[in-house]
Design an enzyme around this catalytic site. Structure first.
Site, PDB file in Angstrom:
ATOM      1  N   VAL A  67     -66.205  36.626 -18.762  1.00  0.00           N
ATOM      2  CA  VAL A  67     -66.571  36.378 -20.154  1.00  0.00           C
ATOM      3  C   VAL A  67     -67.412  35.121 -20.340  1.00  0.00           C
ATOM      4  CG1 VAL A  67     -64.575  37.635 -21.065  1.00  0.00           C
ATOM      5  CG2 VAL A  67     -64.413  35.150 -20.691  1.00  0.00           C
ATOM      6  N   ASN A  92     -59.372  37.763 -25.670  1.00  0.00           N
ATOM      7  CA  ASN A  92     -58.110  37.225 -25.190  1.00  0.00           C
ATOM      8  C   ASN A  92     -58.226  36.494 -23.859  1.00  0.00           C
ATOM      9  OD1 ASN A  92     -55.069  37.159 -24.913  1.00  0.00           O
ATOM     10  ND2 ASN A  92     -55.566  38.551 -23.223  1.00  0.00           N
ATOM     11  N   SER A 148     -53.988  28.996 -29.498  1.00  0.00           N
ATOM     12  CA  SER A 148     -52.698  28.550 -28.954  1.00  0.00           C
ATOM     13  C   SER A 148     -52.046  27.589 -29.924  1.00  0.00           C
ATOM     14  CB  SER A 148     -52.910  27.846 -27.604  1.00  0.00           C
ATOM     15  OG  SER A 148     -51.712  27.239 -27.161  1.00  0.00           O
ATOM     16  N   TYR A 162     -57.750  22.558 -21.791  1.00  0.00           N
ATOM     17  CA  TYR A 162     -57.208  23.763 -22.424  1.00  0.00           C
ATOM     18  C   TYR A 162     -56.967  23.529 -23.909  1.00  0.00           C
ATOM     19  CZ  TYR A 162     -53.975  27.652 -23.318  1.00  0.00           C
ATOM     20  OH  TYR A 162     -53.358  28.764 -23.828  1.00  0.00           O
ATOM     21  N   ALA A 164     -58.304  21.297 -25.923  1.00  0.00           N
ATOM     22  CA  ALA A 164     -59.573  21.150 -26.636  1.00  0.00           C
ATOM     23  C   ALA A 164     -60.251  22.502 -26.828  1.00  0.00           C
ATOM     24  CB  ALA A 164     -60.490  20.205 -25.863  1.00  0.00           C
ATOM     25  N   SER A 165     -60.175  23.349 -25.820  1.00  0.00           N
ATOM     26  CA  SER A 165     -60.817  24.659 -25.923  1.00  0.00           C
ATOM     27  C   SER A 165     -60.168  25.502 -27.010  1.00  0.00           C
ATOM     28  CB  SER A 165     -60.761  25.385 -24.574  1.00  0.00           C
ATOM     29  OG  SER A 165     -59.455  25.871 -24.280  1.00  0.00           O
ATOM     30  N   LYS A 166     -58.857  25.426 -27.129  1.00  0.00           N
ATOM     31  CA  LYS A 166     -58.168  26.240 -28.123  1.00  0.00           C
ATOM     32  C   LYS A 166     -58.385  25.694 -29.532  1.00  0.00           C
ATOM     33  CE  LYS A 166     -56.638  29.243 -25.207  1.00  0.00           C
ATOM     34  NZ  LYS A 166     -57.205  30.607 -25.213  1.00  0.00           N
TER      35      LYS A 166
END
Length: 279
Positions: A67, A92, A148, A162, A164-166
């Site tokens: 992705v 997802n 999340s 992780y 920061a990405s969410k």
């Protein structure tokens, strides 16, 4: 009639965990086709076999896709053209890397890898879902993006890239929801709590202290199960949620609402469909 009768659905990260459980529910609820996408061809083959074991009459397709590469996401979404174009896109796919740490300890390459998959992957999926919906002149569509609870609350067990990405997924999804609302394209976030899935459990391993540090914060005394998240995705995918847009759907057993958690035995979890034998 099923809740998704006639709908063309795509699930990234569909080879296991939330993705596979969601694909199974989509098939059970009458989706015209369920396209499972993941990076591993072998894992996808096993997932497709399991889904067909549980829902023998389902139409399931597998699609190997990274992705973080837009050309691959575009090809994935365009594969739905043969069925009339996508109606439901569940972005997802994501990673939580073992080397993800705090502001000092997170390597730059892990930061970039995490953002490329967790943020750009959701952007690419959302972009090409919109293009597909427009191409097929659809007046409604549902795009669900996995964020999340760590985008909502802080944690002293850091996974900075992780988290920061969410947080980026939350903000991006809300904006997309407003931009495309008059087209009938709904965008919502799924915000899971830590789950009993391979992604987290393999990371926790046999470290009892690390595991307990997280379990203590659950009012129900246990990690969530993938099927509990998939049920929420099913609702957001269906027309039952037609007035739900730009929402952060938190499925965390009350974790983000708890100050002091109760004592006593943990509640028993439900059984994931992928753990069951065929009927």
């Amino acid at each position: 009639m099923g809740r998704l009768d006639g709908k063309v659905t795509i699930v990234t990260g569909g080879a296991g965990g939330i993705g596979l459980e969601t694909g199974i529910l989509f098939a059970k609820e009458g989706a015209k086709v369920v396209i499972l996408a993941d990076i591993s061809k072998e894992a996808l083959a096993k997932a497709k076999s399991k889904l067909l074991q549980l829902v023998p009459d389902a139409k399931v397709e597998e699609f190997v896709c990274d992705v973080s590469k837009e050309t691959q996401v575009q090809a994935l979404v365009e594969s739905a053209d043969a069925h009339g174009g996508v109606d439901v896109m569940f972005n997802n796919a994501g990673i939580m890397h073992a080397r993800d740490d705090d502001a000092i300890g997170t390597p730059e390459e892990i930061w970039d890898l995490t953002q490329n998959i967790n943020v750009k992957g959701v952007w690419f999926g959302s972009k090409h879902a919109v293009l597909s919906l427009r191409k097929h002149m659809k007046t409604k569509g549902s795009i669900i993006n996995t964020a999340s609870v760590v985008a909502l609350v802080g944690s002293a067990t850091p996974q900075l890239a992780y988290t920061a990405s969410k947080g980026a997924v939350l903000a991006m999804t809300r904006e997309l929801a407003i931009v495309h609302a008059r087209e009938g394209f709904r965008f919502n976030n799924l915000c899971p709590a830590p789950l009993n899935t391979p992604l987290l459990q393999d990371w926790l391993g046999d470290d009892v202290a690390k595991r307990h540090r997280r379990e203590i914060h659950f009012p129900m005394g246990r990690f969530g199960e993938a099927i509990e998240q998939a049920q929420a995705v099913l609702f957001l995918a269906s027309d039952e949620s037609s007035f739900v847009n730009g929402h952060d759907f938190v499925v965390d057993g009350g974790m983000t609402k708890a100050y002091v958690t109760p004592e006593g035995s943990a509640q028993a979890p439900p059984v994931n469909n992928a753990s069951k034998d065929s009927l």
